[in-house]
Design an enzyme around this catalytic site. Structure first.
Site, PDB file in Angstrom:
ATOM      1  N   ASP A 165       0.846  -1.177   0.000  1.00 30.91           N
ATOM      2  CA  ASP A 165       0.000   0.000   0.000  1.00 30.91           C
ATOM      3  C   ASP A 165       0.897   1.249   0.000  1.00 30.91           C
ATOM      4  O   ASP A 165       1.894   1.303   0.724  1.00 30.91           O
ATOM      5  CB  ASP A 165      -0.856  -0.032   1.278  1.00 30.91           C
ATOM      6  CG  ASP A 165      -1.906   1.043   1.306  1.00 30.91           C
ATOM      7  OD1 ASP A 165      -2.808   0.991   0.463  1.00 30.91           O
ATOM      8  OD2 ASP A 165      -1.814   1.941   2.166  1.00 30.91           O
TER       9      ASP A 165
ATOM     10  N   GLU B 200       1.693   0.282  -4.909  1.00 28.09           N
ATOM     11  CA  GLU B 200       1.207   1.558  -5.403  1.00 28.09           C
ATOM     12  C   GLU B 200       2.369   2.546  -5.443  1.00 28.09           C
ATOM     13  O   GLU B 200       2.729   3.118  -4.420  1.00 28.09           O
ATOM     14  CB  GLU B 200       0.123   2.119  -4.482  1.00 28.09           C
ATOM     15  CG  GLU B 200      -1.150   1.300  -4.425  1.00 28.09           C
ATOM     16  CD  GLU B 200      -2.173   1.952  -3.505  1.00 28.09           C
ATOM     17  OE1 GLU B 200      -3.282   2.246  -3.962  1.00 28.09           O
ATOM     18  OE2 GLU B 200      -1.867   2.168  -2.315  1.00 28.09           O
TER      19      GLU B 200
END
Ligand code: CA
Length: 719
Positions: A411, A440
């Site tokens: 994340d 990400e």
């Protein structure tokens, strides 16, 4: 001491143990007599000072003791001196970096405790019989011994089943914490648990394994949440919303459609990416009564499974056992498990065990002491600090080894530095299987220099790490941030070139396209995920002028593009039967009825499901869609010239990547109307059109052109 912290005119930070930098926004009068530095209650003598631009470097006669806070006074201004720059230095690491194991080490004969905090003045172990802090109990308290910031304690006897906290005295405060290395906890994660990890494994766990993939491009990722996939009553599983829900075979909905695991297997994906299942904050989901919902991107105990997903969260071994049982079962069914990890921030910095154990060390700050906030949670973790880096690495390796995981999705990976990510990659390789690593790579406003952030623009510095590809995400169906915005499949012709780049895996292509990745395996191709609107909801918003039937065609074409592109396809669970969250974009804390996979809906959209299933099967059987290098892609992909507006066509030739098909010709038509496309005058077999997708020849085409239905994909091949 009475001191206005963060005076307007200046701030100060420690550069090394004997030097403080003072940054002023006014002229320095070169008078060190007007300076006073206090380390705790002690005045620190100044040796000399020199000026460099607006910074005064002040050399001290003795080392700063970081167990005490330091204040600097200049005339009437007083500031707290920030230590965080010191923590990046070899000066600090030479003195305090600890390379060994941390945590609790249990055996029948003794238990050893190890906690690291050079700032703490003392740490004591508190030993409890209960894991529930609501039960009144006077704990046994035993002081730990310190050497160079490492606090240790060995207690003799068998303490299996006991619980613990640490009483940390630091900078005049006393905190009661669980150490970040805790592997087991009591209810709501507020006390650590002493357990025998060997007792947490299901039978035959030592033989649990799954064939490793050769390349990331062999993966077809399906993102879901353990809770959402089975929380709806029509999932018809026994253990709804629990780890064990994913161990139930052959479940059917009331309309006789496969559900949950049965559905996932029928769909044919290879990798399940599971949203957070480490222990997330009890303030988001109360494990005693988990009526409140939360996705779980608010970590509390990183190395422990979340309790609300277990059948008995009070029993520390239960959540570990049931998670392993789930993984074992999914492995037996041929599914790889990728874990969504959230090392970039914690739930609340002031309540974080990290901050309580060693204030100022684990979270990234600017030199003036303010928190860096690229994660928008006010608590960017400082992966560039050696012991935070070590924690992240140790934690990933622990999950990979203890829980047999097959991949990690980071994340907000852009918060982390590339060195940390590359070390994780290297260490994972030593486990002996090809473990996926991707995340990400967004550019975020964090205080780390841009050139070392794990972001897409630095992808060439992390060749084995994948990045979510927002170019294909937005080109295929419009921006995720602007609901009305359209992309290729729903009516914006100018995206044809972005789609071309994306189907090439976003690598360089013959001086025509400049790619952002060095290999296709770095490109995680997706149209939607848990964030923002579901694919179906997006089309409801962006294309109100179209009919449901047309929007269904858009849903089919969107992932037809994703599943035939080079790179790593990623699907958001439920989009294969037009999942809706009723138009809500951010459902992180909304009830189950918004976040659940509604199995009742599947029968209505089963044609979409069958279409995706056919495309997945096509991709798995045909390595031409899974090329591994830029050279292969350049050599084997050719675009058709002169196709009609809003369409594109290309041929994957030369039995690419060992494919049994010599040539594969693909056309995407984003027009509402059918188009006729000129194709090489050869004998072709059609296996995908607007209605069906698969590998079987459905009809033969020898005419030199092909009719492609409106909003659809067409695939032809010859051998
Ligand atoms: Ca929890």
């Amino acid at each position: 001491m009475n001191c206005d912290i963060g005076g307007n005119h200046m701030y100060a930070f420690v550069e090394n143990f004997r030097r403080i930098a003072l940054v002023l926004d006014y002229y320095w009068n070169n008078d060190i007599n007007k300076l006073c530095i206090k380390n705790g209650d002690e005045n620190v003598e100044i040796n000399d000072a020199y000026v460099d631009n607006n910074t005064v470097h002040i050399n001290l006669k003795k080392d700063i003791d970081i167990k005490k806070q330091t204040y600097l006074m200049h005339f009437n201004d007083c500031v707290k001196v920030n230590y965080s720059t010191l923590y990046e230095t070899s000066d600090f690491n030479d003195r305090f970096y600890y390379d060994g194991d941390l945590g609790v080490f249990y055996s029948h004969e003794k238990t050893v405790f190890k906690v690291w905090s050079p700032a703490a003045s003392s740490i004591a172990l508190l030993l409890f019989k209960n894991g529930d802090s609501f039960i009144q109990e006077e704990p046994a308290k035993i002081k730990m011994q310190e050497e160079r910031g490492l606090f240790t304690l060995e207690i003799c006897g068998n303490f299996n089943g006991y619980f613990y906290q640490y009483e940390v005295s630091v900078y005049g405060n006393t905190f009661y914490v669980v150490d970040p290395y805790a592997k087991a906890v009591g209810i709501n994660g507020l006390r650590g648990a002493i357990i025998d990890l060997k007792e947490t494994s299901p039978s035959d766990w030592e033989n649990d394994s799954i064939d490793s993939i050769n390349s990331y491009t062999d993966a077809i990722i399906y993102e879901t949440s353990i809770r959402d996939i089975s929380s709806h009553p029509d999932s018809r599983v026994q253990n709804r919303g629990k780890y064990l829900g994913l161990t139930e075979d052959n479940t059917l909905s009331s309309k006789n459609q496969s559900t949950v695991l049965n559905h996932i297997i029928e769909l044919g994906i290879t990798h399940l990416q599971l949203m957070p299942f480490f222990d997330f904050s009890y303030t988001s989901v109360d494990e005693r009564n988990p009526v409140n919902y939360n996705w779980g991107y608010d970590p509390q105990n990183y190395n422990v499974p979340e309790g609300s997903l277990a059948t008995n969260p009070y029993e520390p071994c239960c959540r570990i056992y049931e998670l392993k049982k789930m993984i074992q079962h999914l492995h037996k069914k041929g599914l790889h498990i990728n874990m969504d990890v959230v090392y970039n921030h914690v739930c609340k910095v002031e309540e974080s065990n990290f901050e309580k154990i060693f204030p100022g060390y684990y979270f990234r700050r600017y030199k003036d002491g303010t928190f860096s906030n690229g994660s928008c949670c006010g608590s960017d973790t400082a992966s560039e600090h050696s012991m935070m880096r070590k924690f992240i690495i140790d934690s990933v390796i622990y999950w990979a080894k203890e829980y047999h995981l097959d991949g990690f999705r980071f994340d907000l990976m852009g918060i982390h530095d590339i060195e940390t990510m590359n070390i994780i990659d290297e260490k994972l390789k030593s486990i002996g299987k090809n473990i996926m690593l991707y995340g990400e790579g967004w550019e975020l406003n964090t205080s780390l220099p841009r050139e070392v952030q794990a972001v897409q623009r630095n992808a060439f510095k992390t060749p084995n790490i994948g990045y979510f590809n927002d170019t294909i995400r937005d080109a295929v169906k419009g921006s995720v941030f602007q609901l009305k915005d359209k992309g290729f499949v729903n009516g914006k012709a100018e995206f044809v070139n972005d789609i071309k780049k994306s189907i090439l895996g976003s690598v360089n292509y013959k001086d025509i396209f400049k790619g952002k990745f060095s290999t296709p395996k770095q490109s995680i191709n997706y149209a939607s995920c848990h964030d923002n609107s579901t694919l179906w909801d997006k089309f409801q918003e962006s294309n109100p002028e179209n009919s449901d039937e047309e929007r269904k065609k858009m849903v089919k074409l969107t992932n037809a593009i994703i599943l035939t592109s080079q790179g790593v396809p990623f699907l958001h669970s439920g989009e294969e039967f037009c999942r809706t969250k009723l138009g809500i974009q951010n459902s992180f804390n909304l009830p189950d009825n918004i976040n659940c996979i509604n199995w009742d809906r599947k029968a209505e959209y089963v044609d979409v499901f069958n279409y995706y299933k056919g495309l997945i099967n096509l991709r798995k059987l045909h390595p031409a869609f899974r090329m591994n290098s830029l050279a292969q892609i350049e050599a084997n992909i050719k675009f058709l010239e002169g196709t009609p507006p809003n369409t594109l066509g290309y041929i994957i030739c030369n039995n690419a990547n060992g494919d049994i098909w010599k040539n594969i010709l693909i056309i995407y038509n984003a027009n509402r109307e059918p188009v006729s496309v000129q194709i090489p005058f050869e004998s072709w077999y059609l296996s995908v059109d607007n209605e069906d997708a698969g590998v079987e020849p459905r009809r033969q085409i020898d005419s030199g052109n092909v009719e492609v239905a409106g909003i659809s994909m067409c695939l032809l091949y010859n051998e």
